[in-house]
Design a protein around this motif. Structure first.
Motif, PDB file in Angstrom:
ATOM      1  N   PRO A   8       0.809  -1.227   0.000  1.00  0.00           N
ATOM      2  CA  PRO A   8       0.000   0.000   0.000  1.00  0.00           C
ATOM      3  C   PRO A   8       0.840   1.275   0.000  1.00  0.00           C
ATOM      4  O   PRO A   8       0.396   2.309  -0.522  1.00  0.00           O
ATOM      5  CB  PRO A   8      -0.823  -0.118   1.290  1.00  0.00           C
ATOM      6  CG  PRO A   8      -0.849  -1.574   1.599  1.00  0.00           C
ATOM      7  CD  PRO A   8       0.447  -2.128   1.104  1.00  0.00           C
ATOM      8  N   ALA A   9       2.062   1.198   0.559  1.00  0.00           N
ATOM      9  CA  ALA A   9       2.926   2.380   0.614  1.00  0.00           C
ATOM     10  C   ALA A   9       3.334   2.860  -0.776  1.00  0.00           C
ATOM     11  O   ALA A   9       3.759   4.011  -0.945  1.00  0.00           O
ATOM     12  CB  ALA A   9       4.165   2.088   1.460  1.00  0.00           C
ATOM     13  N   LYS A  10       3.223   1.978  -1.772  1.00  0.00           N
ATOM     14  CA  LYS A  10       3.564   2.363  -3.144  1.00  0.00           C
ATOM     15  C   LYS A  10       2.388   3.019  -3.870  1.00  0.00           C
ATOM     16  O   LYS A  10       2.512   3.383  -5.037  1.00  0.00           O
ATOM     17  CB  LYS A  10       4.032   1.127  -3.926  1.00  0.00           C
ATOM     18  CG  LYS A  10       5.309   0.497  -3.381  1.00  0.00           C
ATOM     19  CD  LYS A  10       5.706  -0.721  -4.204  1.00  0.00           C
ATOM     20  CE  LYS A  10       6.962  -1.389  -3.652  1.00  0.00           C
ATOM     21  NZ  LYS A  10       7.332  -2.599  -4.431  1.00  0.00           N
ATOM     22  N   HIS A  11       1.266   3.134  -3.182  1.00  0.00           N
ATOM     23  CA  HIS A  11       0.067   3.795  -3.718  1.00  0.00           C
ATOM     24  C   HIS A  11      -0.418   3.182  -5.038  1.00  0.00           C
ATOM     25  O   HIS A  11      -0.706   3.897  -6.004  1.00  0.00           O
ATOM     26  CB  HIS A  11       0.316   5.299  -3.893  1.00  0.00           C
ATOM     27  CG  HIS A  11       0.849   5.963  -2.659  1.00  0.00           C
ATOM     28  ND1 HIS A  11       0.115   6.069  -1.489  1.00  0.00           N
ATOM     29  CD2 HIS A  11       2.056   6.516  -2.405  1.00  0.00           C
ATOM     30  CE1 HIS A  11       0.841   6.681  -0.573  1.00  0.00           C
ATOM     31  NE2 HIS A  11       2.025   6.961  -1.090  1.00  0.00           N
ATOM     32  N   PRO A  12      -0.528   1.856  -5.086  1.00  0.00           N
ATOM     33  CA  PRO A  12      -1.045   1.250  -6.323  1.00  0.00           C
ATOM     34  C   PRO A  12      -2.523   1.565  -6.503  1.00  0.00           C
ATOM     35  O   PRO A  12      -3.245   1.824  -5.529  1.00  0.00           O
ATOM     36  CB  PRO A  12      -0.826  -0.249  -6.077  1.00  0.00           C
ATOM     37  CG  PRO A  12      -0.923  -0.386  -4.586  1.00  0.00           C
ATOM     38  CD  PRO A  12      -0.305   0.866  -4.021  1.00  0.00           C
ATOM     39  N   THR A  13      -2.981   1.538  -7.738  1.00  0.00           N
ATOM     40  CA  THR A  13      -4.372   1.867  -8.034  1.00  0.00           C
ATOM     41  C   THR A  13      -5.039   0.771  -8.854  1.00  0.00           C
ATOM     42  O   THR A  13      -4.372  -0.051  -9.494  1.00  0.00           O
ATOM     43  CB  THR A  13      -4.475   3.191  -8.828  1.00  0.00           C
ATOM     44  OG1 THR A  13      -3.870   3.005 -10.125  1.00  0.00           O
ATOM     45  CG2 THR A  13      -3.791   4.332  -8.087  1.00  0.00           C
ATOM     46  N   PHE A  14      -6.341   0.791  -8.846  1.00  0.00           N
ATOM     47  CA  PHE A  14      -7.157  -0.130  -9.634  1.00  0.00           C
ATOM     48  C   PHE A  14      -6.806   0.000 -11.119  1.00  0.00           C
ATOM     49  O   PHE A  14      -6.503  -0.998 -11.804  1.00  0.00           O
ATOM     50  CB  PHE A  14      -8.627   0.219  -9.384  1.00  0.00           C
ATOM     51  CG  PHE A  14      -9.640  -0.642 -10.080  1.00  0.00           C
ATOM     52  CD1 PHE A  14     -10.066  -1.838  -9.536  1.00  0.00           C
ATOM     53  CD2 PHE A  14     -10.222  -0.220 -11.272  1.00  0.00           C
ATOM     54  CE1 PHE A  14     -11.039  -2.610 -10.160  1.00  0.00           C
ATOM     55  CE2 PHE A  14     -11.187  -0.981 -11.909  1.00  0.00           C
ATOM     56  CZ  PHE A  14     -11.598  -2.179 -11.351  1.00  0.00           C
ATOM     57  N   GLU A  15      -6.796   1.248 -11.616  1.00  0.00           N
ATOM     58  CA  GLU A  15      -6.514   1.480 -13.033  1.00  0.00           C
ATOM     59  C   GLU A  15      -5.080   1.096 -13.389  1.00  0.00           C
ATOM     60  O   GLU A  15      -4.822   0.529 -14.458  1.00  0.00           O
ATOM     61  CB  GLU A  15      -6.760   2.949 -13.382  1.00  0.00           C
ATOM     62  CG  GLU A  15      -8.207   3.380 -13.321  1.00  0.00           C
ATOM     63  CD  GLU A  15      -8.689   3.699 -11.913  1.00  0.00           C
ATOM     64  OE1 GLU A  15      -9.894   3.950 -11.737  1.00  0.00           O
ATOM     65  OE2 GLU A  15      -7.849   3.695 -10.971  1.00  0.00           O
ATOM     66  N   GLY A  16      -4.144   1.412 -12.501  1.00  0.00           N
ATOM     67  CA  GLY A  16      -2.744   1.079 -12.772  1.00  0.00           C
ATOM     68  C   GLY A  16      -2.512  -0.413 -12.830  1.00  0.00           C
ATOM     69  O   GLY A  16      -1.720  -0.905 -13.646  1.00  0.00           O
TER      70      GLY A  16
END
Length: 255
Positions: free
Chosen positions: A34-42
């Protein structure tokens, strides 16, 4: 259905069909730390570009799901070829909010309604990894939502194995009702060994290899079928034959 499902995206890395295997498992993953700020779209774009030759059937977070590989095709997600052939992979929002868990659990319920009582695994049950992070063990983390509830009820911390037929208990284990590892041992209590033996037989797990004159090629085929588990379990059960057999497995799988 409380989530929307998007069928407009396709993963690049997958195999058509399942080579005669039936779907037995759902494997839960998380996108990343989560610290890498992944996203649904990414995450979807990653799989559309080939994602280091990986893929998943579904990407899910609160209220929305994208399907990138058809259920009947083989996604590259488990780190174990036989598990790939026999499972559906779900990539989940690693923040693991209650709303995320509600959507993931509803998707799992829908898949089980479609394909039968599939066993729920975490990625780390298939290969050596920290994935699925906060979702592990998934049967415990998702328990309040898998039952169809709102998630307000807390999963029980203790449970007594029901009395009666061992085969019925084995069915429940294969559905994911008793979790994995130490949780399963605790909840099945004195019936653990007998029930686990039935589960192992149904899943086709073999016995330890002979100590003399092993057929390494046959052992490698058995490993690829899933007969010897993964990670430390495989090392323990293959013993002195582990390195030679694993080298053959890697060669057969093209690693």
């Amino acid at each position: 259905m409380s989530y929307t499902i998007d069928h407009s995206h396709d993963a690049t890395a997958f195999t058509t069909g399942r080579q005669g295997h039936r779907i037995k498992y759902i494997v839960v993953h998380h996108w990343d730390d989560p610290a890498k700020h992944p996203t649904f779209e990414g995450t979807i774009r990653w799989f559309e570009r080939g994602g280091n030759n990986t893929s998943a059937h579904y990407v899910a977070e609160a209220g929305r799901v994208a399907q990138l590989v058809a259920d009947g095709d083989t996604a590259y997600h488990a780190g174990n070829w036989v598990k790939n052939l026999e499972s559906i992979g779900i990539e989940c929002n690693p923040r693991c909010s209650d709303a995320d868990k509600a959507t993931v659990a509803e998707l799992i319920r829908d898949l089980q309604a479609k394909h039968g009582p599939l066993t729920i695994l975490g990625h780390k049950d298939c290969t050596s990894t920290d994935c699925p992070g906060r979702y592990y063990p998934p049967t415990r983390v998702l328990a309040p939502w898998l039952s169809g509830g709102s998630g307000n009820a807390k999963p029980a911390t203790t449970a007594t194995a029901p009395s009666g037929d061992l085969n019925a208990l084995a069915d429940a284990v294969l559905r994911g009702d008793y979790g994995n590892g130490e949780e399963r041992k605790r909840r099945l209590g004195s019936k653990y060994s007998a029930v686990q033996a039935i589960v192992n037989q149904r899943l086709g797990y073999g016995t330890a290899p002979a100590s003399t004159g092993p057929n390494l090629n046959a052992l490698a085929d058995a490993v690829i079928r899933g007969d010897y588990g993964n990670g430390d379990e495989r090392k323990r059960r293959l013993g002195a034959n582990y390195k030679a057999v694993q080298a053959l497995v890697n060669r057969k799988l093209g690693y």
